[in-house]
Design a protein around this motif. Structure first.
Motif, PDB file in Angstrom:
ATOM      1  N   LYS A 225     -36.256  -4.375  24.180  1.00 24.78           N
ATOM      2  CA  LYS A 225     -36.384  -4.444  22.724  1.00 24.78           C
ATOM      3  C   LYS A 225     -35.301  -3.622  22.044  1.00 24.78           C
ATOM      4  O   LYS A 225     -34.979  -2.526  22.499  1.00 24.78           O
ATOM      5  CB  LYS A 225     -37.755  -3.913  22.301  1.00 24.78           C
ATOM      6  CG  LYS A 225     -38.894  -4.758  22.798  1.00 24.78           C
ATOM      7  CD  LYS A 225     -40.195  -4.333  22.150  1.00 24.78           C
ATOM      8  CE  LYS A 225     -41.040  -5.562  21.881  1.00 24.78           C
ATOM      9  NZ  LYS A 225     -42.276  -5.257  21.165  1.00 24.78           N
TER      10      LYS A 225
ATOM     11  N   GLY B 167     -43.972 -10.003  23.488  1.00 25.53           N
ATOM     12  CA  GLY B 167     -43.465  -8.634  23.474  1.00 25.53           C
ATOM     13  C   GLY B 167     -43.678  -7.941  24.812  1.00 25.53           C
ATOM     14  O   GLY B 167     -43.727  -8.576  25.864  1.00 25.53           O
ATOM     15  N   GLN B 168     -43.836  -6.611  24.754  1.00 31.82           N
ATOM     16  CA  GLN B 168     -43.925  -5.866  26.020  1.00 31.82           C
ATOM     17  C   GLN B 168     -45.199  -6.179  26.798  1.00 31.82           C
ATOM     18  O   GLN B 168     -45.195  -6.148  28.033  1.00 31.82           O
ATOM     19  CB  GLN B 168     -43.811  -4.357  25.801  1.00 31.82           C
ATOM     20  CG  GLN B 168     -44.943  -3.692  25.061  1.00 31.82           C
ATOM     21  CD  GLN B 168     -44.608  -3.532  23.603  1.00 31.82           C
ATOM     22  OE1 GLN B 168     -43.918  -4.366  23.011  1.00 31.82           O
ATOM     23  NE2 GLN B 168     -45.065  -2.446  23.002  1.00 31.82           N
TER      24      GLN B 168
ATOM     25  N   VAL C   4     -40.263   0.988  22.850  1.00 31.79           N
ATOM     26  CA  VAL C   4     -39.241   0.212  23.568  1.00 31.79           C
ATOM     27  C   VAL C   4     -39.342   0.361  25.085  1.00 31.79           C
ATOM     28  O   VAL C   4     -38.569  -0.264  25.818  1.00 31.79           O
ATOM     29  CB  VAL C   4     -37.813   0.582  23.094  1.00 31.79           C
ATOM     30  CG1 VAL C   4     -37.630   0.245  21.624  1.00 31.79           C
ATOM     31  CG2 VAL C   4     -37.517   2.057  23.353  1.00 31.79           C
TER      32      VAL C   4
ATOM     33  N   GLU D   5     -38.617 -12.758  18.434  1.00 29.84           N
ATOM     34  CA  GLU D   5     -39.444 -11.818  19.202  1.00 29.84           C
ATOM     35  C   GLU D   5     -38.751 -11.442  20.517  1.00 29.84           C
ATOM     36  O   GLU D   5     -38.246 -12.303  21.234  1.00 29.84           O
ATOM     37  CB  GLU D   5     -40.806 -12.477  19.488  1.00 29.84           C
ATOM     38  CG  GLU D   5     -41.876 -11.502  19.919  1.00 29.84           C
ATOM     39  CD  GLU D   5     -43.273 -12.137  19.941  1.00 29.84           C
ATOM     40  OE1 GLU D   5     -43.402 -13.327  19.610  1.00 29.84           O
ATOM     41  OE2 GLU D   5     -44.219 -11.410  20.283  1.00 29.84           O
ATOM     42  N   GLU D   6     -38.727 -10.153  20.829  1.00 32.11           N
ATOM     43  CA  GLU D   6     -38.057  -9.677  22.041  1.00 32.11           C
ATOM     44  C   GLU D   6     -39.072  -9.215  23.081  1.00 32.11           C
ATOM     45  O   GLU D   6     -40.103  -8.654  22.730  1.00 32.11           O
ATOM     46  CB  GLU D   6     -37.133  -8.501  21.702  1.00 32.11           C
ATOM     47  CG  GLU D   6     -35.969  -8.868  20.814  1.00 32.11           C
ATOM     48  CD  GLU D   6     -35.158  -7.643  20.400  1.00 32.11           C
ATOM     49  OE1 GLU D   6     -33.920  -7.728  20.431  1.00 32.11           O
ATOM     50  OE2 GLU D   6     -35.774  -6.607  20.052  1.00 32.11           O
ATOM     51  N   GLY D   7     -38.757  -9.414  24.331  1.00 31.88           N
ATOM     52  CA  GLY D   7     -39.639  -8.961  25.406  1.00 31.88           C
ATOM     53  C   GLY D   7     -39.557  -9.895  26.606  1.00 31.88           C
ATOM     54  O   GLY D   7     -39.118  -9.506  27.672  1.00 31.88           O
TER      55      GLY D   7
ATOM     56  N   ARG E 201     -40.670   2.230  17.011  1.00 33.78           N
ATOM     57  CA  ARG E 201     -40.954   1.055  17.830  1.00 33.78           C
ATOM     58  C   ARG E 201     -41.050   1.472  19.293  1.00 33.78           C
ATOM     59  O   ARG E 201     -40.195   2.211  19.790  1.00 33.78           O
ATOM     60  CB  ARG E 201     -39.813   0.045  17.667  1.00 33.78           C
ATOM     61  CG  ARG E 201     -40.090  -1.278  18.336  1.00 33.78           C
ATOM     62  CD  ARG E 201     -38.909  -2.231  18.221  1.00 33.78           C
ATOM     63  NE  ARG E 201     -39.372  -3.611  18.164  1.00 33.78           N
ATOM     64  CZ  ARG E 201     -38.587  -4.660  18.356  1.00 33.78           C
ATOM     65  NH1 ARG E 201     -37.289  -4.497  18.562  1.00 33.78           N
ATOM     66  NH2 ARG E 201     -39.066  -5.883  18.306  1.00 33.78           N
TER      67      ARG E 201
END
Lengths: 366, 366
Positions: free
Chosen positions: A320, A11-12, A328, A36-38, A326
């Motif tokens: 994201k 993630g971030q 982002v 999963e994004e990032g 959330r």
């Protein structure tokens, strides 16, 4: 620096670790969960899989050391990985204690650190709190960004159906702050100046330094973070959140990883929390935590209502998909004084839209 | 920001553009030559190929806009790509002029900007300089980091066998400096404060701001950079190097891209040259160029003799195999004044080893 660091999580926090790794030229591979994004689509080396022993063991064999962006790997798996020879940094025991609110409180007791008073209830065994509402329930494991947090305002409010929970009083809080510490493999410890946090709905919305803590409390916060890191034989970055109650520090929470309260170190300090985490994990000398400037970070949360790009702050977008509540992205403003930085950061965050930033003005401390 | 930016080039400038793209969450794809080091193995989207029309056209079709890390694509190919509908930013004409020293000088003449005096010789036609040594020869195209630069110290020194060269006198230089400008698609121009450069063997070793230029010269440098960007209808970041001769600015060189003299903007300015280049190319509003702090950057060049990691500066390693005179990284120090920053940056660069840093003390201006 031929070492390869494996990061569990994508993630971030992983994204900002990746940025730090790029500058250091330290090889990193990310182990991400499906969807999963990032870092996916950004970093060249991303492995996808579940948080299970077999797959994590293989991942561990492919890198020199494994570190963590989150606390989602369960206790048993952490201990099994370490027993099987995977080099975990922080080690399994530190991750287990650092990601369990009950163990955190016990650690504070052992260290003589004042923490939020609590009782424990096991909802699986049908236990109910003896406290009179209002009070708070906090999940022993898995809570963050408002998840795992329940406010019981009256006796008619429904209790969670299962799990272990801490029952805590609602304290009259003067301020919230955090101290971030990095500890190297050789035991060297460095702490950053404490930050003031502004929270809404259990979510950190703003972090700022210098904090309003006086010199004595500030030093005390740094010492407390350091003593926790030493007690855990920690390797990497760890954050400790405090309440200020009647002019005294009360430990609220420990995060055994880089943390939202340290994002402003990217621009605000000589070395960021992300770089020092990697330096620690890779056995490199830690960098200076000296502040460069007063700095204020505001999170970009949820679906952006507007989407203008501001021009007078540092923008960090996490790649994201926006969802309510959330995180982002975030912005960081530097200025000669913290209130000017705060104005710039809030204005920029409003320009970019998103949730909760408009409600920051509501926060008033005693 | 659904746009995808294609960057032709994959070295350190591409790497720092990638870091800026990560923070902005702006999609980037890099087009690199075989064996090129910098973004390969780091960025998820890297395409490899030769700098030929057919392959670059395909690359252009796969992205929304194409920009450049270097000036290695030839004139004809640039013009053909644009004629075929590839959106180049900067456009072909600007790249052609910006990467040709003869055209640069003619542009300065048109704009009334004083530049280093020159004559032109065509070695393919056997022309020889009329000047008496010592003098300098500069390749009309392809020179950088000391390449394409020859000092003819006596009439027995050998002349290059081929190519177009500018013949220039050796000027008695008080100082060297550079101004970096970013120009948006809408014509908006922003300039950073000028930097002082310290060069050795034609290679930039150190850049610092604030520069010793007085306010009038500083403003004049920024105006000159702006006028060049406007004249070229430039989109993106462009750097102009100046000599200070008898208290006057003399244009030495133009680079139609992000440039070594702007590296200190990563930490030293509110918005870096890399971020503003991407913002410009992507049609986003440009960020503030306001300085955050006095800053000094020192390049890490060639094979590191030592390899300690310093703790009080920002380190940028490029992931490049060290070779003599090759830039493999840089450090940037921020401090309350430029001389303190200079000491920190030089000390850190010496700690990391590498070439030329020990010779910075030799540089003495009139």
């Amino acid at each position: 620096m031929g070492l390869t660091v494996g990061v569990v999580g994508g993630g971030q926090l992983a994204r900002m670790l990746f940025e730090a790794a790029l500058a250091l030229d330290l090889h990193v591979v990310f182990y991400v969960r499906p969807g999963e994004e990032g870092v996916r689509g950004w970093a060249a080396h991303v492995v996808e899989g579940p948080l299970r022993f077999a797959e994590l063991y293989d991942f561990g064999q492919s890198v020199d050391v494994v570190t963590f962006e989150h606390e989602l790997v369960d206790e048993r798996t952490l201990r099994d990985l370490e027993a099987a020879g995977v080099d975990l940094a922080p080690r399994a025991e530190a991750m287990v204690i650092g990601s369990n609110k009950l163990y955190q409180r016990r650690l504070c007791d052992e260290l003589g650190l004042r923490a939020v008073p609590y009782t424990l209830i096991d909802r699986d065994a049908g236990e109910t709190p003896r406290a009179t509402p209002p009070y708070l329930l906090k999940a022993v494991r898995g809570g963050y960004d408002g998840r795992g947090l329940r406010r019981i305002g009256s006796s008619s409010d429904e209790l969670p159906r299962e799990g272990l929970w801490l029952v805590e009083p609602e304290l009259a809080v003067d301020a919230e702050c955090a101290a971030v510490v990095a500890r190297g493999r050789d035991g060297t410890c460095v702490t950053w100046e404490p930050v003031e946090l502004r929270m809404l709905e259990g979510i950190c919305v703003e972090a700022a330094w210098p904090s309003p803590l006086d010199a004595a409390l500030s030093a005390q916060a740094r010492r407390a973070a350091r003593s926790i890191a030493v007690a855990l034989d920690f390797v990497g970055v760890l954050a400790v959140e405090f309440f200020v109650v009647d002019g005294e520090l009360v430990v609220n929470e420990i995060a055994p990883r880089v943390h939202n309260s340290g994002h402003l170190t990217i621009e605000g300090a000589t070395t960021s929390q992300f770089e020092n985490h990697l330096r620690a994990v890779a056995g490199l000398p830690l960098g200076s935590t000296a502040p460069i400037s007063p700095a204020v970070m505001v999170n970009l949360i949820g679906a952006p209502a507007a989407s203008q790009l501001p021009s007078d702050v540092r923008v960090h977008r996490y790649g994201k998909t926006p969802r309510p509540r959330r995180k982002v992205g975030h912005v960081t403003a530097l200025a000669a004084d913290v209130e000017t930085a705060r104005q710039h950061a809030r204005r920029a965050a409003r320009l970019m839209g998103g949730e909760l930033v408009d409600r920051l003005e509501e926060i008033r401390f005693a």
